[in-house]
Design an enzyme around this catalytic site. Structure first.
Site, short mmCIF file in Angstrom:
data_model
loop_
_atom_site.label_atom_id
_atom_site.label_comp_id
_atom_site.label_asym_id
_atom_site.label_seq_id
_atom_site.Cartn_x
_atom_site.Cartn_y
_atom_site.Cartn_z
N GLY A 11 0.81 -1.21 0.00
CA GLY A 11 0.00 0.00 0.00
C GLY A 11 0.85 1.26 0.00
O GLY A 11 2.09 1.23 0.06
N LEU A 13 1.44 3.66 2.22
CA LEU A 13 2.35 3.82 3.35
C LEU A 13 3.26 2.61 3.50
O LEU A 13 4.46 2.77 3.79
CB LEU A 13 1.56 4.05 4.64
CG LEU A 13 2.38 4.20 5.92
CD1 LEU A 13 3.38 5.35 5.80
CD2 LEU A 13 1.47 4.39 7.13
N ALA A 69 -5.08 -1.81 6.29
CA ALA A 69 -6.33 -1.33 6.89
C ALA A 69 -7.32 -1.02 5.78
O ALA A 69 -6.96 -0.94 4.61
CB ALA A 69 -6.09 -0.08 7.73
N ASP A 111 -6.28 10.54 12.30
CA ASP A 111 -6.80 11.74 12.96
C ASP A 111 -8.32 11.72 13.03
O ASP A 111 -8.92 12.48 13.80
CB ASP A 111 -6.32 13.00 12.24
CG ASP A 111 -6.68 13.05 10.77
OD1 ASP A 111 -7.07 12.01 10.20
OD2 ASP A 111 -6.55 14.13 10.17
N TYR A 133 -15.52 4.95 9.77
CA TYR A 133 -14.07 4.77 9.66
C TYR A 133 -13.38 5.15 10.97
O TYR A 133 -12.58 4.39 11.52
CB TYR A 133 -13.54 5.60 8.51
CG TYR A 133 -12.03 5.68 8.45
CD1 TYR A 133 -11.25 4.54 8.30
CD2 TYR A 133 -11.37 6.91 8.55
CE1 TYR A 133 -9.87 4.61 8.25
CE2 TYR A 133 -9.99 6.99 8.49
CZ TYR A 133 -9.24 5.83 8.34
OH TYR A 133 -7.87 5.91 8.29
N LYS A 137 -11.32 2.61 13.53
CA LYS A 137 -9.91 2.81 13.89
C LYS A 137 -9.74 3.04 15.39
O LYS A 137 -8.75 2.59 15.99
CB LYS A 137 -9.33 3.98 13.09
CG LYS A 137 -9.23 3.71 11.60
CD LYS A 137 -8.38 2.49 11.26
CE LYS A 137 -6.90 2.76 11.44
NZ LYS A 137 -6.08 1.58 11.04
#
Length: 308
Positions: A11, A13, A69, A111, A133, A137
């Site tokens: 992915g 990241l 994720a 965030d 979402y 998380k």
């Protein structure tokens, strides 16, 4: 030999993390992927607890970085079962398996665990997510901290970096609309861009360096545990980002600001993350947005690809 497993290394990241860690000559990196796995990656479906346990038992990593994720807010809103499987249950399986082999676990969060009404947010401020979402998380954070004997949550904001397609980041996903709005182009119409929500775009190679520095702390026997945060420091709306992109691409784009939220899935207004805990440890790097986005665009030629 210090051994790190990177979960979700194909992915946006994950590639940056695996690349950064792979440059450490005395470290061994074991990258996994479910989609887009290449010959250098281990295929792993993190929703399969038995497969996760077998992988950790076989590789015996010293540390585990979970970057896999479900990050798309609209998908999480419409498919909460999938969101829970990837963002909560898989974290529990990975942390449980890591415990059995004494590994430190780093899990990536967002965030969006905050409602965006009272920035900046410290790592210990009370969460209040607005959408599915953010809730998934936040539940993943709680599972990690409850399950992992040695573990850390790293919250991050909007990410961008080297891409495989425009849609991989909410930053570069704006490019096709920007290109289609260029004055003088056949059928060109103004691109309407959100000018309400404030974001802090953060460069994935910078995040990868942050994670490498955190892993170095662990390798020295000084692990960072609990919750930490990292963020870019340039506040931008999508309209602002689009203007920077158009400038970097040297396009005479027609951009129209939209000053009220229009997304079907609620988004927070301003979730600026305070990065003080990591900064106090001497951890971090921030590449200026214009410099970083030029690097991204240079690696992904827009002329032939901005429409697809």
């Amino acid at each position: 030999m210090f051994k790190v497993a990177v979960i979700g290394a194909s992915g946006l990241l994950g590639r940056a993390i695996a690349g950064e860690l792979g440059r450490q000559t005395d470290w061994q990196v074991v990258p996994t992927a479910f989609r887009r796995a290449d010959s250098h990656m281990t295929m792993l479906d993190i929703r399969d607890a038995q497969a996760v346990d077998a992988f950790i038992a076989r590789e015996k990593p010293d540390a585990l970085v979970i970057s896999a994720a479900e990050r798309r807010p609209d998908i999480c809103e419409n498919d909460p079962v999938l969101a829970r499987a990837l963002n909560v249950d898989a974290v529990r399986s990975l942390a449980s398996a890591a415990n059995r082999h004494g590994a430190w676990v780093l899990s990536i969060s967002t965030d969006y665990v905050f409602d965006g009404s009272r920035p900046p947010y410290r790592h210990d401020d009370p969460p209040a997510p607005l959408n599915a979402y953010g809730h998934s998380k936040l539940n993943g954070e709680r599972v990690l901290l409850e399950t992992a004997e040695r573990g850390c949550v790293l919250r991050l904001p909007l990410l961008y970096g080297p891409i495989v397609d425009w849609q991989e980041s909410a930053v570069t996903s704006l490019v096709p609309a920007i290109a289609a709005s260029v004055r003088g182009a056949a059928g060109a119409t103004p691109a309407i861009m959100d000018a309400w929500a404030i974001r802090y775009p953060t460069f994935t190679p910078d995040v990868a360096l942050v994670i490498r520095q955190m892993l170095e702390c662990h390798a020295r026997g000084e692990p960072v545990n609990g919750i930490v945060q990292w963020s870019g420091d340039e506040p931008m709306t999508k309209y602002d980002i689009a203007r920077h992109l158009a400038g970097s691409l040297r396009l005479d784009a027609q951009l129209a600001p939209q000053h009220a939220p229009t997304d079907a899935t609620p988004r927070p207004y301003n979730c600026h993350l305070d990065s003080g805990r990591l900064e106090a440890l001497g951890i971090g790097r921030r590449t200026p947005f214009d410099e970083a986005i030029r690097q991204v665009l240079a690696m992904f030629p827009w002329v032939s690809r901005c429409g697809g």
